[in-house]
Design a protein around this motif. Structure first.
Motif, short mmCIF file in Angstrom:
data_model
loop_
_atom_site.label_atom_id
_atom_site.label_comp_id
_atom_site.label_asym_id
_atom_site.label_seq_id
_atom_site.Cartn_x
_atom_site.Cartn_y
_atom_site.Cartn_z
N TYR A 73 43.51 46.98 46.22
CA TYR A 73 42.83 45.70 46.47
C TYR A 73 42.61 44.94 45.16
CZ TYR A 73 41.51 47.04 51.30
OH TYR A 73 41.52 47.38 52.64
N ASP A 74 42.12 45.66 44.17
CA ASP A 74 41.77 45.05 42.89
C ASP A 74 43.00 44.49 42.19
OD1 ASP A 74 39.55 44.63 40.93
OD2 ASP A 74 40.83 45.85 39.64
N TYR A 75 44.07 45.27 42.18
CA TYR A 75 45.30 44.85 41.50
C TYR A 75 45.86 43.56 42.09
CZ TYR A 75 50.03 45.08 39.59
OH TYR A 75 51.22 44.78 38.95
N ASN A 76 45.73 43.42 43.38
CA ASN A 76 46.27 42.23 44.05
C ASN A 76 45.28 41.08 44.14
OD1 ASN A 76 49.12 42.88 45.19
ND2 ASN A 76 47.92 44.72 45.63
N SER A 77 44.15 41.22 43.46
CA SER A 77 43.14 40.16 43.49
C SER A 77 42.81 39.62 42.11
CB SER A 77 41.84 40.69 44.13
OG SER A 77 42.07 41.17 45.43
N THR A 78 43.53 40.13 41.10
CA THR A 78 43.18 39.83 39.72
C THR A 78 44.15 38.83 39.11
OG1 THR A 78 42.26 42.05 39.46
CG2 THR A 78 42.76 40.84 37.45
N LEU A 79 43.60 37.86 38.41
CA LEU A 79 44.39 36.84 37.72
C LEU A 79 43.81 36.65 36.34
CD1 LEU A 79 46.76 34.87 38.44
CD2 LEU A 79 45.02 33.14 38.91
N ASP A 80 44.64 36.32 35.38
CA ASP A 80 44.17 36.00 34.03
C ASP A 80 42.99 35.04 34.12
OD1 ASP A 80 43.77 35.16 31.43
OD2 ASP A 80 45.85 34.63 31.05
N ILE A 81 41.85 35.43 33.49
CA ILE A 81 40.64 34.64 33.62
C ILE A 81 40.84 33.22 33.10
CG2 ILE A 81 39.75 35.38 31.39
CD1 ILE A 81 37.74 34.59 34.59
N GLN A 82 41.78 33.04 32.17
CA GLN A 82 42.04 31.69 31.66
C GLN A 82 42.68 30.80 32.73
OE1 GLN A 82 40.75 30.82 28.78
NE2 GLN A 82 40.04 32.94 28.60
N LYS A 83 43.18 31.42 33.79
CA LYS A 83 43.79 30.66 34.88
C LYS A 83 43.02 30.85 36.18
CE LYS A 83 48.34 30.95 32.76
NZ LYS A 83 49.78 31.20 32.94
N ALA A 84 41.74 31.12 36.05
CA ALA A 84 40.90 31.36 37.22
C ALA A 84 40.90 30.16 38.16
CB ALA A 84 39.48 31.68 36.77
N LEU A 85 40.81 30.46 39.46
CA LEU A 85 40.78 29.38 40.44
C LEU A 85 39.47 28.60 40.35
CD1 LEU A 85 42.34 31.17 43.55
CD2 LEU A 85 43.45 30.09 41.61
N ASP A 86 38.41 29.29 39.97
CA ASP A 86 37.13 28.63 39.75
C ASP A 86 37.11 28.02 38.35
OD1 ASP A 86 34.47 27.87 39.48
OD2 ASP A 86 33.77 29.93 39.11
N ARG A 87 37.05 26.71 38.28
CA ARG A 87 37.13 26.04 36.98
C ARG A 87 35.97 26.43 36.07
NH1 ARG A 87 38.75 19.80 38.68
NH2 ARG A 87 40.64 20.32 39.87
N LYS A 88 34.85 26.79 36.62
CA LYS A 88 33.70 27.21 35.82
C LYS A 88 33.84 28.67 35.35
CE LYS A 88 31.29 23.40 36.54
NZ LYS A 88 30.90 22.48 35.44
N LYS A 89 34.82 29.37 35.89
CA LYS A 89 35.11 30.77 35.55
C LYS A 89 33.93 31.70 35.83
CE LYS A 89 38.48 29.33 32.13
NZ LYS A 89 38.89 29.31 30.70
N VAL A 90 33.18 31.38 36.87
CA VAL A 90 32.10 32.27 37.32
C VAL A 90 32.67 33.28 38.31
CG1 VAL A 90 29.89 32.38 38.51
CG2 VAL A 90 30.38 30.46 36.97
#
Length: 588
Positions: A73-90
């Motif tokens: 689950y974790d592996y398929n839910s992780t993205l580079d934080i610099q490209k987070a979908l949440d612009r505030k990176k929360v």
């Protein structure tokens, strides 16, 4: 370089699938919550704390029956934080089936209903993220996402909305411990294929360093990878200015996914401290070792040195030919100075015959470098927690050469480096008053000299000199020294005796520096006279042994250059002037 590594990795990945990565996957430290769908509602089924012990490398929570599921689950839910979908990176996840935040976001006010809604808005309509402007970067990202959506289908809005509602209703009152700065990760228990689908939906459009650099060739997208690579307007020096396409490195959309998985795989090793990676392209094997560990069989192939940062970093790469875990001949680590076997400054088991490369590393690490070598081959100089200046400078001077010899089998230049730093380290230990340590270092230095260069054994040289000097200093008539070896050893003995007359609490071994560093015999004799004058008040001026030794030294004119090793050997050896009559009879 990377292409050769990827060929081996692809073979193993084709044989084992993504489980090849999952077998060594390590989730970030935090609390993991499994939420089970039940009819039209959801229920928390289990809460698991997962932690990696940085010292033992043990993972708490790994024995849980759901650990493997969480890894997937974790592996398929992780993205580079610099490209987070949440612009505030929360919110750090990229999949509507999961929800990642730092625990502190629940108490410091960073996580709000607005941020949650914005996050799910992007997840429900991904084109919002990519079509916000009309620049090349956004156009390329939009084109990639449309291709992905054609393959995966549209987002399941009904499921997404039900998960959004549950998160908003429950995230602030989960009744679990939210102290600390680690993660809180929530997973809704849907089939792993759903996680893989939704993970891919946001991975592919964001897998490149920047879609600004993408180009299309015959319907294939080529772009700059994001692994160990950065390129933007602030780094124009990274561009290849001599080419029409200035981007330094381009790969297509199939190779980029393979490369991403390879770096994910390497990150697993780096997180465990297994930073020395050996890739065998003949047998299609990848093995990784911690600092101090070495392969136990012959090796030809690719070597990578890793470092764990925000991403896994490759700090060294080499092609290894002919690495062997066994030494070409055994190292005989001899107790040349006959150190008292009850000495606790080093394990007595370190002496003896040793035939493995790891054995020689172990002795060099402990005896020369006080166990600071194996963990600091690549440590930044400013980060070395070493207060001993001689130890630190010699570590920095020698570590690259030693690493190449021990880990790659490259012995070019290793003896000159060891020859230089070992003598320097002995002198540093003497200056600091670490006499037992200096004695062990002297023993290892000359054991290594004998290993690399052969010649007459220093143990035999010192034994013969002591036998000869013992007779001469006990003679009723002052004798003479016969050669330079006797002379320089005698100088070391005399300096040791004179300094032992100090009335201070701690013996001033630093005063031996002018002698063990001496390069001019006249200066050595002049300093001896001054040292004699300094401590003459406490000398037994009628002492036969001292008078004979001092007279023979003053009366001898050496023929060759100063032999610092024998001065050091004489200084560190048991002093013949203090030798008891019983010892004299036995040794004589």
């Amino acid at each position: 370089m990377l292409k050769d590594c990827l060929e081996v990795f692809k073979t193993l990945l084709d044989m084992n699938g993504d489980e090849f990565i999952m077998d060594s996957y390590i989730p970030a430290d935090g609390t993991y919550v499994l939420v089970e769908p039940k009819n039209d509602s959801f229920e928390i089924r289990e809460t698991i704390d997962i932690r990696l012990d940085k010292k033992t490398k043990e993972i708490s929570g790994k024995s849980n029956s759901n650990f493997k599921k969480i890894c997937n689950y974790d592996y398929n839910s992780t993205l580079d934080i610099q490209k987070a979908l949440d612009r505030k990176k929360v919110i750090h996840s990229n999949n509507y089936l999961s929800f990642f935040i730092k625990k502190e976001s629940l108490t410091n006010g960073k996580l709000t209903d607005e941020i949650i809604d914005n996050y799910y808005e992007v997840l429900s309509n991904p084109l919002m993220k990519y079509s916000k402007s009309n620049d090349l970067k956004s156009k390329n990202a939009t084109r990639i996402y449309r291709t992905v959506e054609e393959e995966l289908g549209e987002v399941d809005i009904d499921t997404l909305e039900s998960l959004r509602n549950w998160i908003k209703e429950n995230i602030f009152n989960l009744n679990i411990d939210i102290t600390g700065k680690d993660y809180l990760k929530i997973f809704f228990e849907y089939p792993i294929k759903d996680y893989e689908r939704e993970g891919k939906r946001f991975l592919i459009p964001n897998i490149y360093n920047s879609n600004e650099f993408n180009i299309t060739i015959k319907e294939d997208i080529y772009g700059l990878p994001n692994d160990n690579m950065g390129l933007n307007s602030k780094k124009p020096y990274l561009e290849n200015k001599t080419r029409k396409v200035t981007v330094p490195y381009l790969v297509n959309n199939s190779d980029i996914l393979l490369q991403k998985k390879f770096f994910d795989y390497l990150m697993n090793y780096a997180a465990l401290g297994r930073v020395n990676v050996y890739i065998n392209s003949v047998n299609n094997e990848i093995n990784a070792y911690e600092n101090g560990e070495l392969p136990d069989k012959n090796f030809n192939g690719i070597f990578l040195r890793l470092k764990k940062g925000k991403e896994v970093e490759i700090h060294d790469y080499d092609i290894i030919t002919g690495y062997k875990p066994s030494l070409t001949k055994k190292l005989e680590f001899k107790n040349i100075l006959k150190i008292d076997q009850s000495s606790k400054s080093i394990s007595i088991q370190k002496y003896g015959n040793w035939g493995k490369v790891r054995d020689i590393q172990d002795r060099i690490n402990e005896v020369f470098f006080s166990k600071f070598l194996t963990g600091n081959y690549f440590t930044e100089p400013g980060d070395l927690s070493i207060n001993d200046g001689a130890l630190k400078s010699n570590l920095l001077l020698s570590r690259e050469t030693l690493f190449n010899w021990i880990y790659k089998g490259i012995d070019n230049g290793v003896f000159p480096v060891l020859n230089k730093v070992s003598l320097s380290l002995i002198k540093g230990s003497i200056e600091n008053g670490y006499i037992p340590k200096a004695s062990h270092q002297f023993n290892l230095r000359w054991s290594l000299i004998n290993y690399f260069k052969g010649g007459k054994d220093m143990a035999d040289i010192i034994h013969d000199i002591k036998d000869t000097l013992r007779v001469k200093i006990n003679s009723k008539i002052t004798d003479k020294l016969d050669n330079d070896d006797e002379y320089y050893f005698a100088v070391g003995q005399l300096v040791n005796y004179l300094l032992s007359k100090s009335k201070g609490k701690n013996k001033p071994h630093s005063l031996a520096n002018p002698f063990i560093n001496g390069k001019n015999n006249n200066e050595i004799k002049e300093k001896l006279r001054k040292l004699y004058a300094k401590y003459s008040y406490d000398l037994d001026m009628n002492g036969k042994r001292f008078n004979n030794l001092y007279a023979m030294i003053i009366g001898y004119l050496p023929e060759d250059k100063v032999n610092q090793d024998l001065i050091v050997g004489g200084y560190l050896s048991n002093n013949l002037i203090y030798e008891s009559n019983k010892e004299e009879r036995v040794n004589g």
